[in-house]
Each structure stands twice: as C-alpha cells, then as structure tokens.
Scaffold this motif. Sequence first.
Motif, PDB file in Angstrom:
ATOM      1  N   THR A  54      26.768 -12.779 -31.409  1.00 54.65           N
ATOM      2  CA  THR A  54      27.773 -11.955 -30.880  1.00 54.65           C
ATOM      3  C   THR A  54      29.062 -12.116 -31.712  1.00 54.65           C
ATOM      4  O   THR A  54      29.423 -13.188 -32.167  1.00 54.65           O
ATOM      5  N   THR A  56      33.010 -10.807 -32.623  1.00 56.27           N
ATOM      6  CA  THR A  56      34.167 -10.212 -32.074  1.00 56.27           C
ATOM      7  C   THR A  56      35.302  -9.803 -33.101  1.00 56.27           C
ATOM      8  O   THR A  56      34.998 -10.406 -34.286  1.00 56.27           O
ATOM      9  N   SER A  58      39.212  -7.712 -33.703  1.00 53.02           N
ATOM     10  CA  SER A  58      40.254  -6.950 -33.327  1.00 53.02           C
ATOM     11  C   SER A  58      40.949  -6.113 -34.245  1.00 53.02           C
ATOM     12  O   SER A  58      41.057  -6.223 -35.455  1.00 53.02           O
ATOM     13  N   ARG A 182      35.850  -2.433 -34.135  1.00 47.75           N
ATOM     14  CA  ARG A 182      34.156  -2.430 -33.968  1.00 47.75           C
ATOM     15  C   ARG A 182      33.877  -2.932 -35.606  1.00 47.75           C
ATOM     16  O   ARG A 182      32.897  -4.003 -35.605  1.00 47.75           O
ATOM     17  N   ALA A 185      34.432  -6.695 -35.785  1.00 44.82           N
ATOM     18  CA  ALA A 185      33.201  -7.595 -35.136  1.00 44.82           C
ATOM     19  C   ALA A 185      31.752  -7.522 -35.747  1.00 44.82           C
ATOM     20  O   ALA A 185      31.100  -8.593 -35.724  1.00 44.82           O
ATOM     21  N   ASP A 188      32.145 -10.130 -38.695  1.00 44.44           N
ATOM     22  CA  ASP A 188      32.092 -11.547 -37.818  1.00 44.44           C
ATOM     23  C   ASP A 188      30.547 -11.872 -37.403  1.00 44.44           C
ATOM     24  O   ASP A 188      30.034 -12.782 -37.788  1.00 44.44           O
ATOM     25  N   ASP A 212      26.973  -2.799 -27.791  1.00 48.08           N
ATOM     26  CA  ASP A 212      28.468  -2.821 -27.650  1.00 48.08           C
ATOM     27  C   ASP A 212      29.116  -3.126 -26.575  1.00 48.08           C
ATOM     28  O   ASP A 212      28.735  -2.738 -25.383  1.00 48.08           O
ATOM     29  N   ASN A 213      29.854  -4.533 -26.589  1.00 54.18           N
ATOM     30  CA  ASN A 213      30.569  -5.066 -25.457  1.00 54.18           C
ATOM     31  C   ASN A 213      31.914  -4.589 -25.624  1.00 54.18           C
ATOM     32  O   ASN A 213      32.676  -5.104 -26.679  1.00 54.18           O
ATOM     33  N   PRO A 215      35.292  -5.284 -24.140  1.00 54.85           N
ATOM     34  CA  PRO A 215      36.290  -6.297 -23.496  1.00 54.85           C
ATOM     35  C   PRO A 215      37.256  -5.412 -22.464  1.00 54.85           C
ATOM     36  O   PRO A 215      37.771  -4.350 -22.869  1.00 54.85           O
ATOM     37  N   ALA A 244      40.487  -5.154 -28.458  1.00 50.82           N
ATOM     38  CA  ALA A 244      39.341  -6.153 -29.118  1.00 50.82           C
ATOM     39  C   ALA A 244      38.058  -5.346 -28.804  1.00 50.82           C
ATOM     40  O   ALA A 244      37.884  -4.672 -27.884  1.00 50.82           O
ATOM     41  N   SER A 246      33.672  -6.481 -29.069  1.00 56.72           N
ATOM     42  CA  SER A 246      32.539  -7.357 -28.997  1.00 56.72           C
ATOM     43  C   SER A 246      31.206  -6.901 -29.239  1.00 56.72           C
ATOM     44  O   SER A 246      31.003  -5.807 -28.568  1.00 56.72           O
ATOM     45  N   THR A 248      26.846  -7.494 -29.960  1.00 56.60           N
ATOM     46  CA  THR A 248      25.794  -8.451 -29.885  1.00 56.60           C
ATOM     47  C   THR A 248      24.576  -7.985 -30.588  1.00 56.60           C
ATOM     48  O   THR A 248      24.189  -6.543 -30.468  1.00 56.60           O
TER      49      THR A 248
END
Length: 257
Positions: A54, A56, A58, A182, A185, A188, A212-213, A215, A244, A246, A248
């Motif tokens: 996962t 993240t 921003s 994105r 993220a 990362d 696609d999570n 937050p 932000a 996140s 996976t």
Amino acid sequence: MAADSSSGREAEDGFGAAGYQPGGPGFPGNGPGGTHAPGGPPRGADRFGTVTVTGTGSAAAAPDLMVVSIGVECRADSVEAAYSRAGASSEAVASAFRRHGVDGADVRTAGLNVRADLAWREGEGQRLTGYVAASTLTVRLRTPGSASAAISGAVEAGGNEVRLNGLELTFSDDAAVRARAREAAWVDAASTAQQYARLASARLGRVLSIEDNIPVQGPVPLARMQRAASVESLAVETGDSTVAMSITVVWELLDLP
C-alpha cells in the motif's frame, strides 16, 4: 505498508502462488521445451508468489472554494414566535452573502428545527421556559480571498443569534491535484515493492491488481462562535489544501535471472 504474508510462506516451503513447486513439472514456464503459458512469466522465470504493498501520496494546491456552515438560533415564548424570528434572521444572513456577490444557487438550507426549551428548577422539576428554533445554511464561497468580508457581513446581519459552525477549504475540481497525489502514491508503492523483492532475493513481475483507496478528507475547522455581533478582526487565511491518495498494488514475485 505491508507485504503479502503468503509470499513469505510460499518462499519458505518452496511452492509457488498456484501451489506448484518452482522448477518442477507443471509449474507455469516449465513445460516441455521450456516454453511458458500465454500471459505467464517469461521463459526461465520462476514465480515465488506475490507481494502486496500500500502506497500513499499527497499533493497540495491553493483551494478555490470555501464551504461555510452558518446558522441562527432564536428563543421565544411560543413556537410561532421562535420560528418567525429564526426565519427572519436566516434570511438576513443569506441576503448579506448575496450582497457580497454569492450566487443564490450557492446558498441552501441545510437544517431547520424547533424544540422546547426546558430548565430544571429546585422543588419544581423540569419546566418549560420557551421554544428554540434553529436554521442552518451551507454557503459556497467561490472567491476564498474575499471570504472574510462576506462572513463578517453575514455575522453582523444575524447579530447575537448567529452561529458560525465551521468552514471547509476545498476545490471546485480536484482532478488535477488528485492525479498528482495518485502518482506520488504509485512511486511510494513501487519503491517499497522493489525493496521487498530485493530482501526476498527476487524481482518484481507483472502487476496483478491495483486498488484505489480514497482517504476521507476532513474539513478545515473554524472555532464555533456562540455569541458574536461582528467579526471584523477575523481573518481567514486559505493557504494550501492537501489531497491525499492511497493505492494497494499486488505484484508477482519472480526468481532472479
């Protein structure tokens, strides 16, 4: 960020993601002649399992929209009087925003209620002392730079009955900012996955899935003002707002060449 725990078990017991022993007959990529199944890993590449990461990220930008929650709360001896006063005060607040250039479509009623006002008195118990009517407006200010003057005018129009509940700094269209978040993220997640692959003496294969999570973005709070006749000294600094993201991602792990 976490790696798929199944990957370590598969590497430890010597079995691949589908339950085949790497390098043995029936394992994808080890058929007759060394060919690999369509869509499978390249020739000679044994699969260890998968790694799930996962990531993240921003991105920040100056907001172009401010959403204000403001209302009135009026007490009176009767329901009719309380309701009438709340309606008049709410209209005064809305009119003040319109005088500051806020479009009528950007002002809407978000709440309206009337309740009994009860008080406890020694020896008498709970007694009815009157009624309270409350109305809440949600106002969209599309020029945050002039928000202070608009809010000041609205609070002054509502007088002591006004209730300034809070505000949120946001974007009328956050697609571009969200895209940058994105991408951050993804970088990362990919960096972490590469590290896990090195630690497992493996390399990354295909991307098997991406989730696609999004937050939940919390509002930027403004202290509640219970009693205020004017807010000339109140300055609203917009600054930058951060979006932000996140994601996976699941990669397959391959043997080193």
